[in-house]
Scaffold this motif. Structure first.
Motif, short mmCIF file in Angstrom:
data_model
loop_
_atom_site.label_atom_id
_atom_site.label_comp_id
_atom_site.label_asym_id
_atom_site.label_seq_id
_atom_site.Cartn_x
_atom_site.Cartn_y
_atom_site.Cartn_z
N SER A 1 -13.27 -15.73 -65.91
CA SER A 1 -13.44 -14.38 -65.36
C SER A 1 -14.52 -14.43 -64.30
O SER A 1 -15.69 -14.74 -64.59
N ARG B 1 -18.31 -13.99 -65.51
CA ARG B 1 -18.42 -13.10 -66.68
C ARG B 1 -18.22 -13.97 -67.94
O ARG B 1 -17.11 -14.08 -68.46
N TRP B 2 -19.29 -14.57 -68.41
CA TRP B 2 -19.19 -15.49 -69.55
C TRP B 2 -18.67 -14.80 -70.80
O TRP B 2 -17.99 -15.42 -71.63
N ASP B 3 -19.00 -13.51 -70.97
CA ASP B 3 -18.62 -12.81 -72.19
C ASP B 3 -17.12 -12.58 -72.30
O ASP B 3 -16.62 -12.25 -73.39
N ARG B 4 -16.36 -12.75 -71.20
CA ARG B 4 -14.92 -12.51 -71.24
C ARG B 4 -14.11 -13.80 -71.39
O ARG B 4 -12.91 -13.75 -71.67
N ASP C 1 -8.82 -1.27 -76.81
CA ASP C 1 -9.27 -1.97 -75.60
C ASP C 1 -8.97 -1.19 -74.33
O ASP C 1 -9.19 -1.69 -73.23
N SER D 1 -12.14 -14.89 -80.21
CA SER D 1 -12.55 -15.92 -79.25
C SER D 1 -11.67 -17.16 -79.40
O SER D 1 -11.29 -17.54 -80.51
N TRP E 1 -12.67 -20.19 -77.91
CA TRP E 1 -13.48 -21.29 -77.42
C TRP E 1 -13.05 -22.63 -78.01
O TRP E 1 -13.21 -23.67 -77.38
N ASN F 1 -12.77 -5.36 -80.05
CA ASN F 1 -13.46 -6.63 -80.29
C ASN F 1 -12.42 -7.74 -80.34
O ASN F 1 -11.66 -7.87 -81.31
N ASP G 1 -10.15 -11.69 -63.55
CA ASP G 1 -9.77 -12.34 -64.82
C ASP G 1 -8.63 -13.32 -64.55
O ASP G 1 -7.70 -13.01 -63.80
N LYS H 1 -11.34 -15.13 -74.40
CA LYS H 1 -11.14 -14.00 -75.30
C LYS H 1 -9.67 -13.57 -75.26
O LYS H 1 -9.04 -13.59 -74.20
#
Length: 547
Positions: free
Chosen positions: A481, A500-503, A287, A517, A519, A514, A171, A506
């Protein structure tokens, strides 16, 4: 106050050097020679005369940024007097006040004739002008990035698994330097974007010999401004490693990231691998995932790559014996441990908890005479280990603590390193700043920083309290990430590389499962980066009437 007084002294010294080496040049440009000695205004005049943005003069004495801008302004001034050859520019950068003084006191130094219009320039001169313009654009881009890096936010990578599964290996974070007040730079002359050293020589010997990225002789004391908040329990915090003996400057020590589990005045304790603060079990946030080290015995070899693909972070050490295979898994959650236990090859699985009362002490040599304090449990005179630790009270500013042979290992670094006193032991007596002492008053707050992956974390249980002056800030969000970006020395298996696109983009410090974002910040940066030149050209055309 000491910071700003020291800073003012540096400004006065630099202004005197500037004036002594350029006052005749200012006179030849038509200005009172005294202006060469006036901070900021001297560079304002240079920018005005060389037709560059005059507001850049405000950057001339900023820490880290200032030396870069000064070099640029000095080159502008030398070009004004015809000194534009490569070797002359190099002399201007590396021996500024010496070379400028040579030019200043030379009898044949005259202003360069700038009356020639661009249409009369040769092709070579036009190319040189375009090159200067390009270099100027690159320089300003570097300076702008340096300003953001030094004064606003700093990128930070996660190379180890101590914060799994909250922050993953690979990360890359942006750290907000204003979270707990802005800590002013302590080494104002430094190479931008480098933390402590320019590069690791890789040679055996003392790492102190590696080339530093900063000038240690030019130093400023610790000062923090606009401190509206202090680290709170459960904050994820970036700080400088307290016991880094390579770098004397606090802000140049290696950066670490851990969770603040106890603040000044709290009592910290580990009982059988479980964390307690003030006698109460820790609060596990959304988390976080509670995880522990397990020893697994199997009859046949496990498919570690497949397990890694299923569960993600899974550092493991593998050992083959005549009875089968033994695996040491770091950071298993209760669910993952149960899943592994259910595998057909597994003969036995048990949580690896060290024995209570067994002190974790490591030595630097086989003779076992010199203790390695970086690997030993803090303080070294307690029968503690990472699973059975404390209770330990975290020092608070104003606390008066007893100083004797028993308590000295706990407070030694506070007294001598973090609060900069002269500490001596003579027989059975302890001296602080030359005076015999039985008590000491703590001068700043301290914190206990522990990794979420408790059994795979070199944290405050080993290096002790983290001083307030070492605090950098809070991570804001993950901007990139990359799985497999760093080699995990704690594992015999290297994770395959992937993004790791989902991280990405964030939030990292909310405590919620949760995450929000960011972006939109990425989109804004891309628009500014690619659209800036277009908007500048559009503005110029509008003001010059070009088609």
């Amino acid at each position: 106050m000491n910071y700003f007084l020291t800073y003012a002294v540096y400004v006065v010294i630099l202004s005197l050097l500037m004036g002594i080496s350029t006052w005749k040049l200012f006179k030849k440009m038509g200005y009172n020679p005294v202006f060469a000695f006036v901070p900021f205004y001297n560079y304002f005049i240079i920018l005005k005369e060389t037709k560059h943005p005059k507001w850049w003069a405000l950057l001339s004495y900023l820490p880290i940024v200032g030396p870069i801008m000064m070099s640029v302004f000095h080159i502008y001034l030398m070009k004004k007097f015809g000194k534009s050859l490569t070797q002359q520019q190099l002399l201007t950068v590396f021996l500024p006040f010496i070379y400028m003084a040579v030019v200043n006191y030379s009898k044949d130094t005259e202003l360069e004739d700038e009356s020639m219009n661009d249409m009369f320039l040769t092709e070579e001169e036009k190319n040189a002008k375009k090159k200067d313009s390009f270099i100027g654009s690159i320089t300003f881009a570097v300076v702008f990035a340096t300003i953001i890096h030094v004064f606003v936010t700093q990128p930070f990578g996660i190379p180890t698994g101590s914060m799994e599964r909250t922050l993953l290996v690979g990360d890359f974070l942006f750290v907000n330097k204003w979270s707990y007040g802005y800590r002013l730079p302590m080494r104002p002359v430094a190479i931008p974007f480098l933390q402590g050293t320019i590069f690791d020589t890789g040679q055996p010997g003392n790492p102190k010999d590696d080339p530093k990225s900063y000038v240690d002789a030019v130093k400023l004391p610790y000062e923090r401004i606009f401190q509206l908040n202090k680290p709170q329990k459960n904050d994820i915090v970036v700080f400088n490693y307290p016991q880094d003996s390579v770098h004397t400057a606090t802000d140049r020590k290696d950066p670490y990231v851990k969770r603040c589990v106890a603040v000044a005045g709290d009592t910290f304790e580990m009982r059988g691998g479980r964390l307690f603060v003030n006698g109460k079990p820790e609060t596990v946030l959304g988390d976080q995932e509670v995880q522990h080290r397990y020893i697994v015995t199997t009859g046949s070899q496990l498919d570690i790559p497949s397990l890694y693909n299923i569960y993600g972070f899974l550092p493991v050490q593998e050992q083959q014996t005549d009875k089968g295979f033994i695996y040491g898994f770091q950071g298993l959650t209760d669910k993952v441990a149960a899943d592994i236990k259910a595998l057909p090859q597994v003969i036995d699985i048990k949580e690896d908890i060290q024995e209570k009362g067994l002190a974790a002490v490591f030595y630097r040599d086989e003779a076992k005479k010199k203790i390695d304090t970086t690997q030993s449990i803090f303080p070294i005179n307690k029968p503690w280990n990472q699973d059975w630790y404390g209770p330990l009270k975290i020092p608070k500013k104003g606390d008066v603590v007893a100083i004797n042979k028993e308590t000295l290992p706990e407070y030694r670094w506070i007294i001598s390193e973090y609060e900069h006193n002269n500490l001596e032991e003579k027989g059975n007596q302890i001296f602080i700043n030359g005076q015999p002492a039985t008590t000491y008053t703590i001068k700043q707050d301290y914190y206990m920083m522990i990794g979420d992956n408790r059994d795979a974390s070199l944290d405050a249980r080993f290096f002790g309290f983290v001083p307030e002056e070492n605090i950098v800030g809070k991570p804001m969000f993950t901007w990139m990430s990359l799985q497999g970006a760093f080699k995990d020395n704690s594992s015999s298996y290297q994770a395959p590389f992937k993004i790791r696109w989902d991280r990405m983009f964030k939030a990292t410090n909310t405590g919620e499962s949760n995450k929000a974002s960011y972006w939109w910040i990425a989109a804004m940066i891309l628009i500014l980066f690619f659209g800036w030149e277009y908007f500048v050209k559009l503005f110029r055309k509008k003001n010059t009437g070009e088609d």
